[in-house]
Design an enzyme around this catalytic site. Structure first.
Site, mmCIF file in Angstrom:
data_model
loop_
_atom_site.group_PDB
_atom_site.id
_atom_site.type_symbol
_atom_site.label_atom_id
_atom_site.label_comp_id
_atom_site.label_asym_id
_atom_site.label_seq_id
_atom_site.Cartn_x
_atom_site.Cartn_y
_atom_site.Cartn_z
ATOM 1 C CE LYS A 162 -3.566 2.662 0.214
ATOM 2 N NZ LYS A 162 -4.443 2.800 1.381
ATOM 3 C CE LYS A 177 -2.045 8.373 7.062
ATOM 4 N NZ LYS A 177 -2.343 6.933 6.753
#
Length: 295
Positions: free
Chosen positions: A170, A238
């Site tokens: 991911k 982030k």
């Protein structure tokens, strides 16, 4: 089977709703109670804390914004991990860094809890339609045990490897999304600065090998200036920051990513934190159009 679900944001709320549609009984927790109301209206039970939720579930899913939120829910003063029944499955769908997933895997194993890292790819509409892709890190037997559950929320499951490998994949994917979106915005800025129209650029670039396919899905947002959130810009920043942390941990150099994540940070300071991450286009264009200096 009773399912616990912690984290009812843009993605989590839609994933939980799909579990309900497939007949699963839910116990949910979210810091903002209002986000749980649609699920409660369909029969879900609201827990007062992650700890209280853990007392009543057979499988637990977490879909939280960042590692600190996951750790607080799992190991905080009212955390769930020490209250889950032995052999319960914890599926963490949050986008976190691989070293953190491995840490949670060790903490779970110490309490005889089966842990899976299972971050997802897909936008809010895909989450609503149950068409997410799950990237899985964990034991093969555990992956097979939860496959029917995951297929209520997604249509593709990729078992990448052991703990932390799902979050590793991911991280790589989101690095490509974040840098690709920023590079496209910069190219569009140059093109318009040279006198090419936005329409000409879109019509000429989209569908060519030089442009990532996902950018076609962002055209409407950019042309309308409506950056309704599918994936918040602040969470893209982030994820790129976590990629930078992981690079430091593994001795990998990411010069392009490190510069790009700071551009996203500047866009957050410019008021785009809660917009869709494609709003990096508006940030790149805004200073040019207003005649001010680029950051």
């Amino acid at each position: 089977m009773k399912i616990g679900f912690i984290g009812l944001g843009i993605m989590g709320s839609r994933m939980a709703a799909n579990l309900q549609k497939h007949g699963y009984s839910l116990v949910v927790f979210n810091r903002t109670r209002g986000k749980a109301v649609p699920l409660l209206d369909q029969g879900a039970t609201l827990a007062d804390s992650p700890q209280k939720l853990a007392d009543n579930v057979d499988v637990l899913l977490t879909m939280l914004a960042h590692p600190a939120a996951v750790e607080e829910a799992a190991l905080g003063a009212n955390g769930f991990l020490s209250h889950l029944k032995s052999n319960t499955m914890w599926i963490d769908c949050s986008s976190v860094n691989p070293s953190f997933s491995k840490k949670m895997g060790r903490a779970a194993a110490a309490g005889q809890i089966r842990f899976i890292d299972a971050p997802v790819s897909g936008s809010a509409p895909l989450a609503a339609d149950g068409k997410l892709t799950f990237w899985i890190g964990g034991d093969a037997a555990d992956v097979e045990a939860i496959r029917p559950l995951l297929l209520c929320m997604g249509n593709k499951i990729v078992h990448v490897g052991g703990h932390g490998m799902g979050t590793s994949m991911k991280m790589v994917l989101n690095l490509l999304l974040g840098t690709g979106m920023a590079a496209f915005a910069e190219a569009m800025e140059l093109g318009q600065g040279l006198g090419l129209s936005q329409k000409m650029l879109f019509d000429s670039l989209l569908g060519t090998p030089t442009v990532a396919p996902f950018l076609a899905l962002k055209r409407e947002k950019i042309e309308s200036g409506n950056y309704e959130t599918e994936f918040p810009l602040r969470w893209m920043q982030k994820d790129m920051q976590l990629a930078s942390v992981s690079a430091h941990e593994t001795g990998v150099a990411l010069p392009v990513t490190n510069v790009t994540k700071e551009i996203y940070r500047l866009a957050m300071r410019g008021g785009h934190a809660t917009n869709d991450f494609s709003a990096i286009y508006e940030f790149a264009m805004g200073d040019h159009e207003n005649g001010t200096a680029q950051p």
